[in-house]
Design a protein around this motif. Structure first.
Motif, PDB file in Angstrom:
ATOM      1  N   GLU A 231     -71.399  69.508  74.763  1.00 44.49           N
ATOM      2  CA  GLU A 231     -70.070  68.984  75.051  1.00 44.49           C
ATOM      3  C   GLU A 231     -69.081  69.418  73.969  1.00 44.49           C
ATOM      4  N   THR A 232     -69.331  70.560  73.375  1.00 42.06           N
ATOM      5  CA  THR A 232     -68.400  71.066  72.371  1.00 42.06           C
ATOM      6  C   THR A 232     -67.236  71.734  73.080  1.00 42.06           C
ATOM      7  N   CYS A 233     -66.417  72.434  72.342  1.00 46.07           N
ATOM      8  CA  CYS A 233     -65.201  72.992  72.909  1.00 46.07           C
ATOM      9  C   CYS A 233     -65.483  73.943  74.069  1.00 46.07           C
ATOM     10  N   LYS A 234     -64.497  74.054  74.951  1.00 46.51           N
ATOM     11  CA  LYS A 234     -64.625  74.915  76.111  1.00 46.51           C
ATOM     12  C   LYS A 234     -64.843  76.352  75.671  1.00 46.51           C
ATOM     13  N   ALA A 235     -65.556  77.099  76.501  1.00 51.02           N
ATOM     14  CA  ALA A 235     -65.832  78.490  76.157  1.00 51.02           C
ATOM     15  C   ALA A 235     -64.538  79.304  76.186  1.00 51.02           C
ATOM     16  N   VAL A 236     -64.307  80.034  75.117  1.00 55.15           N
ATOM     17  CA  VAL A 236     -63.141  80.905  75.027  1.00 55.15           C
ATOM     18  C   VAL A 236     -63.640  82.282  74.603  1.00 55.15           C
ATOM     19  N   GLU A 237     -63.144  83.309  75.262  1.00 48.20           N
ATOM     20  CA  GLU A 237     -63.564  84.659  74.900  1.00 48.20           C
ATOM     21  C   GLU A 237     -63.274  84.916  73.427  1.00 48.20           C
ATOM     22  N   PRO A 238     -64.252  85.478  72.671  1.00 49.73           N
ATOM     23  CA  PRO A 238     -64.074  85.710  71.231  1.00 49.73           C
ATOM     24  C   PRO A 238     -62.790  86.451  70.883  1.00 49.73           C
ATOM     25  N   VAL A 239     -62.450  87.465  71.662  1.00 46.39           N
ATOM     26  CA  VAL A 239     -61.242  88.244  71.382  1.00 46.39           C
ATOM     27  C   VAL A 239     -60.014  87.373  71.547  1.00 46.39           C
ATOM     28  N   GLU A 240     -59.984  86.556  72.606  1.00 44.40           N
ATOM     29  CA  GLU A 240     -58.839  85.681  72.846  1.00 44.40           C
ATOM     30  C   GLU A 240     -58.737  84.615  71.762  1.00 44.40           C
ATOM     31  N   ALA A 241     -59.888  84.071  71.347  1.00 42.36           N
ATOM     32  CA  ALA A 241     -59.881  83.063  70.291  1.00 42.36           C
ATOM     33  C   ALA A 241     -59.337  83.655  69.000  1.00 42.36           C
ATOM     34  N   GLU A 242     -59.762  84.860  68.676  1.00 39.66           N
ATOM     35  CA  GLU A 242     -59.316  85.517  67.450  1.00 39.66           C
ATOM     36  C   GLU A 242     -57.813  85.792  67.513  1.00 39.66           C
ATOM     37  N   ARG A 243     -57.336  86.196  68.672  1.00 38.17           N
ATOM     38  CA  ARG A 243     -55.914  86.461  68.841  1.00 38.17           C
ATOM     39  C   ARG A 243     -55.103  85.177  68.675  1.00 38.17           C
ATOM     40  N   THR A 244     -55.596  84.093  69.247  1.00 40.56           N
ATOM     41  CA  THR A 244     -54.917  82.797  69.150  1.00 40.56           C
ATOM     42  C   THR A 244     -54.854  82.312  67.708  1.00 40.56           C
ATOM     43  N   CYS A 245     -55.972  82.396  67.000  1.00 44.00           N
ATOM     44  CA  CYS A 245     -56.025  81.954  65.603  1.00 44.00           C
ATOM     45  C   CYS A 245     -55.112  82.797  64.721  1.00 44.00           C
ATOM     46  N   LYS A 246     -55.120  84.099  64.957  1.00 44.21           N
ATOM     47  CA  LYS A 246     -54.265  84.995  64.173  1.00 44.21           C
ATOM     48  C   LYS A 246     -52.796  84.685  64.414  1.00 44.21           C
ATOM     49  N   ALA A 247     -52.441  84.393  65.655  1.00 39.23           N
ATOM     50  CA  ALA A 247     -51.053  84.095  65.987  1.00 39.23           C
ATOM     51  C   ALA A 247     -50.580  82.826  65.282  1.00 39.23           C
ATOM     52  N   ALA A 248     -51.444  81.820  65.221  1.00 31.06           N
ATOM     53  CA  ALA A 248     -51.091  80.563  64.548  1.00 31.06           C
ATOM     54  C   ALA A 248     -50.885  80.789  63.060  1.00 31.06           C
ATOM     55  N   ARG A 249     -51.760  81.565  62.453  1.00 31.55           N
ATOM     56  CA  ARG A 249     -51.623  81.858  61.026  1.00 31.55           C
ATOM     57  C   ARG A 249     -50.344  82.639  60.743  1.00 31.55           C
ATOM     58  N   GLU A 250     -50.014  83.579  61.617  1.00 37.97           N
ATOM     59  CA  GLU A 250     -48.799  84.372  61.436  1.00 37.97           C
ATOM     60  C   GLU A 250     -47.553  83.504  61.583  1.00 37.97           C
ATOM     61  N   GLU A 251     -47.583  82.556  62.523  1.00 38.91           N
ATOM     62  CA  GLU A 251     -46.445  81.663  62.711  1.00 38.91           C
ATOM     63  C   GLU A 251     -46.239  80.786  61.483  1.00 38.91           C
ATOM     64  N   LEU A 252     -47.323  80.263  60.925  1.00 40.12           N
ATOM     65  CA  LEU A 252     -47.213  79.440  59.723  1.00 40.12           C
ATOM     66  C   LEU A 252     -46.686  80.270  58.556  1.00 40.12           C
ATOM     67  N   LYS A 253     -47.183  81.489  58.427  1.00 39.65           N
ATOM     68  CA  LYS A 253     -46.726  82.380  57.357  1.00 39.65           C
ATOM     69  C   LYS A 253     -45.221  82.612  57.460  1.00 39.65           C
ATOM     70  N   LYS A 254     -44.721  82.783  58.690  1.00 38.46           N
ATOM     71  CA  LYS A 254     -43.295  83.009  58.908  1.00 38.46           C
ATOM     72  C   LYS A 254     -42.492  81.771  58.498  1.00 38.46           C
ATOM     73  N   ARG A 255     -43.001  80.592  58.842  1.00 40.21           N
ATOM     74  CA  ARG A 255     -42.306  79.354  58.494  1.00 40.21           C
ATOM     75  C   ARG A 255     -42.284  79.109  56.982  1.00 40.21           C
ATOM     76  N   LEU A 256     -43.380  79.425  56.332  1.00 36.93           N
ATOM     77  CA  LEU A 256     -43.448  79.234  54.873  1.00 36.93           C
ATOM     78  C   LEU A 256     -42.532  80.212  54.140  1.00 36.93           C
ATOM     79  N   SER A 257     -42.354  81.406  54.716  1.00 33.18           N
ATOM     80  CA  SER A 257     -41.533  82.422  54.057  1.00 33.18           C
ATOM     81  C   SER A 257     -40.075  81.983  53.937  1.00 33.18           C
ATOM     82  N   MET A 258     -39.666  81.023  54.744  1.00 36.38           N
ATOM     83  CA  MET A 258     -38.297  80.517  54.676  1.00 36.38           C
ATOM     84  C   MET A 258     -38.001  79.818  53.349  1.00 36.38           C
ATOM     85  N   PHE A 259     -39.034  79.398  52.656  1.00 28.92           N
ATOM     86  CA  PHE A 259     -38.840  78.620  51.421  1.00 28.92           C
ATOM     87  C   PHE A 259     -39.085  79.442  50.149  1.00 28.92           C
ATOM     88  N   TYR A 260     -39.298  80.738  50.328  1.00 29.02           N
ATOM     89  CA  TYR A 260     -39.538  81.593  49.167  1.00 29.02           C
ATOM     90  C   TYR A 260     -38.469  82.677  49.068  1.00 29.02           C
TER      91      TYR A 260
END
Length: 206
Positions: A177-206
């Motif tokens: 009953e763990t998380c729903k199956a997500v294709e590895p490539v799609e999961a990696e793309r999703t995680c990378k996108a979230a990290r990039e969005e956070l990086k963009k938001r943090l750059s506003m303060f530097y």
């Protein structure tokens, strides 16, 4: 079953035998939460710092601590996700600053729910209906939890105890009953996108 609670602060759960981790508060494990080896643990818990995302900051510039710890929420969700083990992550609720995180969780098939003033991300469904939504407050909004800390006090611990009970039951039944199956490539793309969005938001303060 072995349980670890990352960034636990002074929190104390009802469940015995939990390994508590914190980089600032003296606990059994004093590592950076992202460096902890999760292989030996069966159930995973984390309450990463919320300073960057909290409404309490208002329009003020984030502190250096908030900027330096903002990545922990995104990174620990991703780290937990890839283990496939039952996990829960607690944080604040802020639709404005956290929308991209909720989108990532949705794409990964994770469950997110709000209880009182906290948001929880997990990969298993469990019942929290018996936990009062104003556990830490009395009429008028006065804080009544005498043992408060940045983890949100007794209410958060009560939710996590419910999670542990459900996770242990799932593991005992060896149910998947763990998380729903997500294709590895799609999961990696999703995680990378979230990290990039956070990086963009943090750059506003530097």
């Amino acid at each position: 079953m072995k349980i670890i609670y990352l960034a636990s602060g002074y929190a104390k759960l009802q469940e015995p035998g939990v390994t508590y981790n914190d980089l600032i508060v003296p606990r059994e494990n004093r590592q950076d939460m992202l460096e902890v080896d999760l292989n030996e643990y069966d159930i995973l818990i984390a309450t990463p710092p919320c300073n960057f995302y909290s409404y309490a900051r208002g329009s003020k510039r984030p502190s250096e601590y908030a900027l330096n710890t903002a990545h922990l929420l995104v990174d620990i969700i991703i780290k937990f996700y890839y283990t496939g083990k039952p996990f829960i992550v607690e944080n604040v609720t802020n639709k404005t600053s956290m929308g991209f995180i909720w989108a990532m969780c949705s794409d990964l098939g994770l469950y997110r729910f709000k209880h009182a003033r906290h948001t929880y991300i997990t990969n298993i469904k469990f019942d929290v209906s018996e936990v009062p939504k104003e556990f830490d407050f009395k009429k008028g909004g006065y804080f009544i939890n005498t043992f408060s800390d940045r983890q949100g006090g007794n209410q958060v611990s009560a939710i996590i105890d419910c999670f542990i009970k459900a996770a242990k039951s799932i593991l005992a039944r060896k149910a998947e009953e763990t998380c729903k199956a997500v294709e590895p490539v799609e999961a990696e793309r999703t995680c990378k996108a979230a990290r990039e969005e956070l990086k963009k938001r943090l750059s506003m303060f530097y």
